[in-house]
Design a protein around this motif. Structure first.
Motif, short mmCIF file in Angstrom:
data_model
loop_
_atom_site.label_atom_id
_atom_site.label_comp_id
_atom_site.label_asym_id
_atom_site.label_seq_id
_atom_site.Cartn_x
_atom_site.Cartn_y
_atom_site.Cartn_z
N CYS A 110 0.62 -1.06 -0.14
CA CYS A 110 0.39 -0.07 -0.37
C CYS A 110 0.36 1.45 0.14
CB CYS A 110 -0.93 0.25 1.31
SG CYS A 110 -2.71 1.77 1.69
N GLY A 111 2.09 0.87 0.62
CA GLY A 111 2.65 2.07 1.31
C GLY A 111 3.74 2.48 0.16
N LEU A 112 3.87 1.44 -0.90
CA LEU A 112 4.40 1.77 -2.59
C LEU A 112 3.60 2.20 -3.81
CD1 LEU A 112 7.31 -1.77 -1.67
CD2 LEU A 112 7.47 0.77 -1.95
N LEU A 113 2.93 1.77 -4.18
CA LEU A 113 1.84 1.33 -4.39
C LEU A 113 1.83 2.69 -5.83
CD1 LEU A 113 -0.05 -0.20 -6.26
CD2 LEU A 113 -2.08 0.44 -4.63
N PRO A 114 1.70 4.28 -5.80
CA PRO A 114 1.58 5.09 -6.02
C PRO A 114 2.84 5.56 -6.45
CG PRO A 114 0.70 5.58 -4.04
CD PRO A 114 1.01 4.11 -4.02
N ASP A 115 4.03 4.77 -5.73
CA ASP A 115 5.45 5.25 -6.61
C ASP A 115 5.31 4.03 -8.02
OD1 ASP A 115 7.94 6.42 -6.89
OD2 ASP A 115 9.06 4.80 -5.81
N LEU A 116 5.13 2.97 -7.64
CA LEU A 116 5.17 1.61 -8.65
C LEU A 116 4.49 2.21 -9.60
CD1 LEU A 116 5.29 -1.19 -6.29
CD2 LEU A 116 7.23 -0.35 -7.26
N ARG A 117 3.49 3.27 -9.84
CA ARG A 117 2.21 3.64 -10.54
C ARG A 117 2.32 4.60 -11.13
NH1 ARG A 117 -3.67 2.95 -7.55
NH2 ARG A 117 -3.98 1.67 -8.04
N ASN A 118 3.06 5.49 -10.87
CA ASN A 118 4.26 6.40 -11.06
C ASN A 118 5.33 5.74 -12.38
OD1 ASN A 118 2.63 8.25 -10.65
ND2 ASN A 118 3.46 9.09 -8.55
N ARG A 119 6.14 4.98 -11.64
CA ARG A 119 7.01 4.01 -13.25
C ARG A 119 7.15 3.05 -13.41
NH1 ARG A 119 11.41 3.69 -7.50
NH2 ARG A 119 11.64 1.38 -8.70
N TRP A 120 6.15 1.71 -13.56
CA TRP A 120 6.40 1.06 -13.96
C TRP A 120 4.90 0.71 -14.97
CZ3 TRP A 120 5.34 -3.61 -10.48
CH2 TRP A 120 6.77 -3.27 -8.81
N SER A 121 5.54 0.27 -16.34
CA SER A 121 4.53 0.86 -17.85
C SER A 121 4.51 -0.72 -18.25
CB SER A 121 5.12 0.88 -18.05
OG SER A 121 6.34 1.74 -18.87
N GLY A 122 3.45 -0.79 -18.79
CA GLY A 122 3.31 -2.00 -19.75
C GLY A 122 3.42 -3.24 -19.29
N ALA A 123 3.93 -4.64 -19.91
CA ALA A 123 3.34 -5.95 -18.54
C ALA A 123 3.39 -6.08 -17.36
CB ALA A 123 3.74 -6.73 -19.72
N ARG A 124 4.12 -4.87 -16.70
CA ARG A 124 4.47 -5.35 -15.33
C ARG A 124 3.28 -4.30 -14.81
NH1 ARG A 124 10.41 -3.45 -12.01
NH2 ARG A 124 9.98 -5.85 -9.93
N LEU A 125 3.15 -3.56 -15.13
CA LEU A 125 2.12 -2.56 -14.40
C LEU A 125 0.66 -3.29 -14.40
CD1 LEU A 125 1.36 0.04 -12.94
CD2 LEU A 125 0.35 0.57 -15.29
N ALA A 126 0.32 -3.42 -15.57
CA ALA A 126 -0.29 -4.63 -15.86
C ALA A 126 -0.70 -6.33 -15.00
CB ALA A 126 -0.40 -5.16 -17.14
N LEU A 127 -0.17 -6.29 -14.27
CA LEU A 127 0.54 -7.99 -13.54
C LEU A 127 -0.01 -6.74 -12.17
CD1 LEU A 127 1.29 -10.26 -13.34
CD2 LEU A 127 3.13 -10.29 -12.50
N LEU A 128 0.38 -5.90 -11.52
CA LEU A 128 0.53 -5.46 -10.79
C LEU A 128 -1.20 -4.72 -10.25
CD1 LEU A 128 1.63 -4.23 -8.00
CD2 LEU A 128 1.87 -2.36 -9.42
N GLU A 129 -1.20 -4.17 -11.70
CA GLU A 129 -2.78 -4.06 -11.13
C GLU A 129 -3.90 -4.97 -10.89
OE1 GLU A 129 -4.07 -0.75 -10.44
OE2 GLU A 129 -2.71 0.12 -11.40
#
Length: 127
Positions: free
Chosen positions: A11-30
């Motif tokens: 939960c604490g990392l989520l905003p930063d991860l959404r800003n930094r990640w893209s593509g397949a890795r972001l889709a897997l996170l979501e």
């Protein structure tokens, strides 16, 4: 790391991860976030799937705890304790605890899209 701690970390990392990640890795996170919201996956699993390293749980003394041989200030000369509001998980599912930010805003649970709740009677040392 246990589920409660992993959920707080994510939960604490989520905003930063959404800003930094893209593509397949972001889709897997979501996809993992959707699974957490519906209760079909654990935070430990989501972190493992997307490659977020979780620190191991260690037991022992608290960081910054004074040693038994440390001098204490004279009574009346210690720094004043200023009450600090502590906010916690709105669903009581993780151990995340935070105070307001520098602008006085209440922290939010990005995972469940809710503000953190005020912990009753909370005072502390910033945290």
């Amino acid at each position: 790391m246990d589920e409660r701690s992993a959920l707080g970390e994510l939960c604490g990392l989520l905003p930063d991860l959404r800003n930094r990640w893209s593509g397949a890795r972001l889709a897997l996170l979501e996809e993992g976030i959707d699974g957490l919201r519906t209760g079909t996956v654990s935070a430990v699993e989501v972190c493992a799937r997307v490659g977020i390293p979780l620190p191991p749980v260690t037991r022992g003394t608290l960081p910054g705890a004074p040693s038994p041989n440390a001098y204490s200030p004279l009574p009346g000369l210690e720094p004043p304790r200023i009450p600090v509001s502590t906010y916690t998980c709105p669903r009581r599912q993780c151990g995340r605890r935070e105070g307001r930010d520098a602008d006085g805003r209440i922290p939010a649970c990005v995972l469940f899209e809710e503000p953190l709740r005020l912990r009753p009677g909370a005072t502390g040392d910033g945290g």
